[in-house]
Motif scaffolding. Structure first.
Motif, mmCIF file in Angstrom:
data_model
loop_
_atom_site.group_PDB
_atom_site.id
_atom_site.type_symbol
_atom_site.label_atom_id
_atom_site.label_comp_id
_atom_site.label_asym_id
_atom_site.label_seq_id
_atom_site.Cartn_x
_atom_site.Cartn_y
_atom_site.Cartn_z
ATOM 1 N N ALA C 78 0.838 -1.203 0.000
ATOM 2 C CA ALA C 78 0.000 0.000 0.000
ATOM 3 C C ALA C 78 0.867 1.245 0.000
ATOM 4 C CB ALA C 78 -0.926 -0.010 1.212
ATOM 5 N N GLY C 79 2.021 1.158 0.703
ATOM 6 C CA GLY C 79 2.939 2.291 0.694
ATOM 7 C C GLY C 79 3.451 2.589 -0.708
ATOM 8 N N TRP C 80 3.876 1.548 -1.432
ATOM 9 C CA TRP C 80 4.319 1.744 -2.816
ATOM 10 C C TRP C 80 3.185 2.296 -3.667
ATOM 11 C CZ3 TRP C 80 9.023 2.417 -3.980
ATOM 12 C CH2 TRP C 80 10.062 1.671 -3.423
ATOM 13 N N ALA C 81 1.987 1.777 -3.433
ATOM 14 C CA ALA C 81 0.842 2.254 -4.207
ATOM 15 C C ALA C 81 0.624 3.744 -3.965
ATOM 16 C CB ALA C 81 -0.406 1.463 -3.824
ATOM 17 N N ALA C 82 0.747 4.154 -2.689
ATOM 18 C CA ALA C 82 0.539 5.564 -2.363
ATOM 19 C C ALA C 82 1.609 6.421 -3.029
ATOM 20 C CB ALA C 82 0.569 5.756 -0.852
ATOM 21 N N VAL C 83 2.875 5.952 -2.958
ATOM 22 C CA VAL C 83 3.960 6.701 -3.601
ATOM 23 C C VAL C 83 3.694 6.810 -5.100
ATOM 24 C CG1 VAL C 83 6.414 6.632 -4.176
ATOM 25 C CG2 VAL C 83 5.671 6.103 -1.861
ATOM 26 N N ASN C 88 3.325 9.750 -9.271
ATOM 27 C CA ASN C 88 3.172 9.264 -10.632
ATOM 28 C C ASN C 88 4.413 8.487 -11.075
ATOM 29 O OD1 ASN C 88 2.114 8.817 -13.103
ATOM 30 N ND2 ASN C 88 2.500 10.880 -13.908
ATOM 31 N N ALA C 89 4.898 7.625 -10.180
ATOM 32 C CA ALA C 89 6.125 6.878 -10.458
ATOM 33 C C ALA C 89 5.780 5.463 -10.890
ATOM 34 C CB ALA C 89 6.997 6.851 -9.204
ATOM 35 N N ARG C 90 6.191 5.125 -12.116
ATOM 36 C CA ARG C 90 5.826 3.814 -12.657
ATOM 37 C C ARG C 90 6.442 2.686 -11.859
ATOM 38 N NH1 ARG C 90 7.507 2.886 -18.284
ATOM 39 N NH2 ARG C 90 9.161 4.363 -17.824
ATOM 40 N N PHE C 93 4.476 1.499 -8.813
ATOM 41 C CA PHE C 93 3.362 0.604 -9.127
ATOM 42 C C PHE C 93 3.876 -0.808 -9.389
ATOM 43 C CE2 PHE C 93 1.430 4.672 -10.766
ATOM 44 C CZ PHE C 93 0.507 4.772 -9.751
ATOM 45 N N MET C 94 5.017 -0.870 -10.086
ATOM 46 C CA MET C 94 5.570 -2.193 -10.398
ATOM 47 C C MET C 94 5.989 -2.904 -9.118
ATOM 48 S SD MET C 94 7.894 -1.460 -13.737
ATOM 49 C CE MET C 94 7.368 -0.379 -15.038
ATOM 50 N N MET C 95 6.569 -2.175 -8.166
ATOM 51 C CA MET C 95 6.967 -2.790 -6.901
ATOM 52 C C MET C 95 5.735 -3.335 -6.177
ATOM 53 S SD MET C 95 10.154 -2.917 -6.485
ATOM 54 C CE MET C 95 10.318 -3.306 -4.751
ATOM 55 N N ALA C 96 4.670 -2.528 -6.150
ATOM 56 C CA ALA C 96 3.444 -2.984 -5.488
ATOM 57 C C ALA C 96 2.949 -4.259 -6.155
ATOM 58 C CB ALA C 96 2.384 -1.887 -5.557
ATOM 59 N N GLN C 97 2.960 -4.250 -7.491
ATOM 60 C CA GLN C 97 2.486 -5.417 -8.229
ATOM 61 C C GLN C 97 3.361 -6.631 -7.944
ATOM 62 O OE1 GLN C 97 2.557 -4.894 -12.473
ATOM 63 N NE2 GLN C 97 1.766 -6.951 -12.828
ATOM 64 N N ALA C 98 4.675 -6.400 -7.806
ATOM 65 C CA ALA C 98 5.596 -7.517 -7.587
ATOM 66 C C ALA C 98 5.462 -8.095 -6.185
ATOM 67 C CB ALA C 98 7.034 -7.042 -7.828
ATOM 68 N N LEU C 99 5.042 -7.277 -5.223
ATOM 69 C CA LEU C 99 4.953 -7.758 -3.844
ATOM 70 C C LEU C 99 3.690 -8.582 -3.587
ATOM 71 C CD1 LEU C 99 6.181 -4.613 -1.899
ATOM 72 C CD2 LEU C 99 7.163 -6.894 -1.754
ATOM 73 N N ALA C 100 2.619 -8.272 -4.333
ATOM 74 C CA ALA C 100 1.321 -8.866 -4.018
ATOM 75 C C ALA C 100 1.331 -10.400 -3.974
ATOM 76 C CB ALA C 100 0.267 -8.357 -4.992
ATOM 77 N N PRO C 101 1.882 -11.088 -4.984
ATOM 78 C CA PRO C 101 1.816 -12.561 -4.926
ATOM 79 C C PRO C 101 2.555 -13.125 -3.720
ATOM 80 C CG PRO C 101 2.409 -11.822 -7.128
ATOM 81 C CD PRO C 101 2.481 -10.621 -6.243
ATOM 82 N N THR C 102 3.694 -12.522 -3.365
ATOM 83 C CA THR C 102 4.435 -13.007 -2.198
ATOM 84 C C THR C 102 3.614 -12.785 -0.928
ATOM 85 O OG1 THR C 102 6.405 -12.270 -3.355
ATOM 86 C CG2 THR C 102 6.662 -12.951 -1.077
ATOM 87 N N GLY C 103 2.978 -11.618 -0.834
ATOM 88 C CA GLY C 103 2.126 -11.354 0.324
ATOM 89 C C GLY C 103 1.001 -12.363 0.420
ATOM 90 N N ALA C 104 0.388 -12.642 -0.723
ATOM 91 C CA ALA C 104 -0.710 -13.608 -0.733
ATOM 92 C C ALA C 104 -0.193 -14.984 -0.339
ATOM 93 C CB ALA C 104 -1.351 -13.646 -2.114
ATOM 94 N N PHE C 165 -7.193 0.587 -4.930
ATOM 95 C CA PHE C 165 -7.843 -0.473 -4.162
ATOM 96 C C PHE C 165 -6.960 -0.906 -2.990
ATOM 97 C CE2 PHE C 165 -8.648 -4.972 -3.273
ATOM 98 C CZ PHE C 165 -9.961 -4.867 -2.860
ATOM 99 N N ALA C 166 -5.640 -0.989 -3.217
ATOM 100 C CA ALA C 166 -4.732 -1.365 -2.126
ATOM 101 C C ALA C 166 -4.848 -0.359 -0.987
ATOM 102 C CB ALA C 166 -3.300 -1.425 -2.643
ATOM 103 N N LEU C 167 -4.958 0.924 -1.336
ATOM 104 C CA LEU C 167 -5.076 1.950 -0.298
ATOM 105 C C LEU C 167 -6.401 1.841 0.444
ATOM 106 C CD1 LEU C 167 -3.540 5.167 -1.848
ATOM 107 C CD2 LEU C 167 -2.654 3.706 -0.061
#
Lengths: 224, 205, 244
Positions: C78-83, C88-90, C93-104, C165-167
């Motif tokens: 969520a922190g990456w998503a907020a940043v 507006n840093a691409r 978003f990619m970091m947030a996307q990369a973390l999600a499967p590991t979190g799940a 949505f993450a936020l």
């Protein structure tokens, strides 16, 4: 002044549109009635059991019915280009979203809340519990519409939006369900329902402030 | 005056345009031309402030439209690809509602005359679902006779119009331009507009 | 080149981050393996047998760190998503996307180990304990995030919508946790609780901490590798991608 006029016209139009197409409204209510009626058929009609599961069943069914109508919140305006015009209206989008949610609640959540006590009779709930049920739904269903608006805005125009919307929104609905059904269950077991009801009220206050902001942001993303 | 500086737009990982620049002055019509998928609609949506560009600025009278949004939308009339017509409302209600949502309360008389101009008066109490594509387009365009906005952004306004309606729209555009209005539109036809007003601009790489 | 002299902002572009991520990932993987070995050694051989629960309790050396990670990773995501939304840093978003499967994955691991622990403890695979229930809902949130990201074709919109949505989820997590606890006290029926763990010996705490560090290193390594895949997929058209 102009802002208020525009918002009133928007509310009027949204409700008018629903009443021109009453079948949508009616089928949501029918779904509620049918879903609730399925439970005694599934678990048996023993009065003590029905009394125990009644609050939860009524709340879950109301929640699912409210969710079913969510995808209509923005979809029609999105498809025919009205949403673009709304974005260009002089009114802030957050207020537009707020009014659309209000319209949605008036034609989906409110009828559900008013219908629920009637169905509560099927579960042998006492008069006091029926009152708590109605009150909890009156406080809770606006929250369902508000939270749902975020999901509806996020999934606007997406492939398989209906199922996705459910996946996004249902986890967020859990606190509403817990406090709402909890208040009714408390009342049914002779405890004080005030805790659940006041927690619902607090959530509603939060939701009214923040959900339209989030939904408006989501809508802007989906419109791009 | 509408100024566009170094606009760049990316969709689906592909650059639609880059360093796009234009200036639109009162009494001028810009006809955007380009093949399908060249980014005409994306450009119009950016100009209307509906989506944001990758980079670049759109200015209205020298001010970034993001900063003077309220002022800008009060001068803007944007008609998109979709005609924003509700099937369940009557023709008259549709026109009334779209004006109202734009913050305008049209009198019964002005609604009537606008519908008369676009030839829909005889259908004004019918639900919009019985209209043909061309009639829907006319209904959406009726706002041009009602609302007094300086800048018109029109996405394919000539689509589905018959010869008569096309001429009607052309005359309306000329009247607007003669009164110092500004128009930017896309169409695959060659609109018959007096040369003095018309400027043609290509979009796309 | 001193550490202080590095221009960190340079690495905020996917192009510069791609090789860096590739360089760093093996170190974190190595650290994860090393720490896991130490952690598992502590948990299996050093930590004493619990006099109440016998050997079965040893699963908490995986369960507790996994549960911690599942929540931390959501917050970091969520922190990456907020940043990403704010700047507006691409890459964010990619970091947030990369973390999600590991979190799940860690959430799922916490659920499975919780169930495995529950069976010998209470004789049931699943108890509606407040923490387990919250973990389950957290899993739903991860799934929602990934489903939304996957469903939207336009990358820009997918990034932003899923970040939003993450936020929204992050704001709701405390409310959900509180409501589930409230619900648990209301329905006294299932009063067993994972919080009533045996008084924790220091060595057990150390074991869990080492395991948690190992999970951290693993998470970072996998996120870096996954973000490389995301970059490679998104930038396949870009010139720098085909240079080497």
């Amino acid at each position: 002044m102009k802002t208020l006029h525009i918002l009133r016209w928007l509310l009027q139009r949204d409700i008018q549109l629903v009443f021109r197409r009453r079948s949508d409204l009616v089928s949501t209510l029918f779904f509620f009635v049918i879903a609730v009626s399925l439970f005694p058929l599934g678990v048996g009609a023993e009065p003590a059991l029905l009394r125990a599961i009644g609050p939860g069943v009524l709340w879950v069914a109301a929640l699912l019915s409210a969710m079913l109508s969510l995808s209509r919140l923005f979809a029609a305006d999105h498809a025919d280009g009205t949403l673009e015009q709304l974005l260009l209206s002089p009114v802030p989008l957050t207020l537009v979203v707020g009014v659309k949610v209000l319209a949605h609640w008036l034609v989906s959540g409110l009828p559900l809340a008013l219908l629920a006590p009637l169905l509560g009779l099927q579960f042998d709930l006492a008069a006091r519990d029926l009152g708590v049920l109605t009150l909890s739904l009156l406080l809770g269903t606006p929250l369902l519409s508000l939270i749902g608006a975020i999901g509806a805005a996020l999934t606007l125009g997406v492939r398989g939006a209906g199922v996705l919307l459910a996946v996004l929104v249902l986890p967020l609905y859990i606190p509403v369900l817990i406090f709402g059904a909890g208040a009714v269950a408390a009342s049914a077991t002779g405890m004080d329902p005030a805790a659940g009801l006041s927690l619902l009220g607090a959530l509603l206050a939060l939701g009214v402030v923040f959900a339209p902001l989030a939904a408006a942001a989501a809508l802007r993303l989906s419109i791009e | 005056m509408l100024q566009v500086e170094a606009l760049a737009c990316q969709r689906g990982g592909r650059w639609l345009f880059d360093h796009f620049t234009l200036t639109l002055i009162p009494g001028e019509l810009i006809h955007l031309q380009g093949v399908n998928g060249s980014g005409k609609t994306s450009l119009l949506r950016i100009l209307a402030g509906l989506s944001s560009p990758e980079s670049g600025i759109v200015r209205w009278n020298g001010v970034d439209i993001q900063e003077c949004r309220d002022e800008y939308v009060s001068h803007l009339l944007y008609l998109g690809h979709q005609p924003a017509v509700k099937d369940d409302l009557t023709v008259r209600e549709n026109l009334q509602v779209s004006c109202r949502l734009a913050g305008l309360e049209p009198s019964a008389e002005s609604l009537r005359s606008a519908l008369e101009e676009t030839g829909l008066l005889s259908r004004s109490n019918l639900p919009a679902r019985v209209l043909s594509q061309g009639q829907r387009r006319r209904l959406a365009l009726s706002r041009l006779w009602l609302e007094n906005r300086r800048l018109w952004i029109l996405d394919e306004p000539f689509t589905a119009l018959d010869v008569h309606a096309t001429q009607l729209l052309e005359r309306r555009l000329e009247a607007h331009l003669a009164a110092g209005g500004m128009v930017i539109l896309t169409t695959h036809q060659q609109p018959d507009i007096a040369e003095d007003y018309l400027r043609i601009l290509g979009v796309g790489t | 080149m001193g550490v202080m002299g590095i221009n960190w902002f340079k690495y905020s572009s996917p192009q510069a981050f791609y090789p860096l991520a590739g360089k760093l990932a093996p170190y974190f993987l190595g650290a994860a393996a090393l720490l896991a070995m130490v952690g598992l050694y502590v948990s299996f051989f050093v930590a004493p047998t619990d006099f109440q629960q016998g050997e079965a309790y040893r699963i908490i050396f995986v369960h507790v760190p996994a549960a911690w990670m599942s929540m931390f990773i959501y917050l970091v995501m969520a922190g990456w998503a907020a940043v990403g939304l704010a700047l507006n840093a691409r890459l964010s978003f990619m970091m947030a996307q990369a973390l999600a499967p590991t979190g799940a994955m860690f959430t799922f691991l916490a659920l499975v180990t919780g169930a495995l622990w529950g069976k010998p403890m209470w004789g049931a695979w699943w108890v509606w304990d407040a923490r387990l229930t919250s973990e389950l809902i957290l899993l739903f949130l991860y799934i929602g995030y990934m489903a939304l990201q996957a469903a939207i074709e336009d990358v820009r919109r997918a990034d932003r919508a899923s970040a939003l949505f993450a936020l929204v989820g992050a704001v709701n997590v405390p409310i959900i946790y509180f409501s589930v606890k409230w619900w648990n006290t209301l329905h006294q029926g299932a009063s067993v609780s994972l919080t009533k763990a045996p008084a924790m010996a220091a060595v057990m705490l150390w074991g869990m901490l080492v395991m948690a560090l190992s999970f951290w290193a693993y998470t970072i390594a996998v996120a870096l590798l996954r973000v490389r895949c995301v970059i490679a997929e998104r930038e396949r058209e870009a010139a720098w991608m085909s240079e080497d």
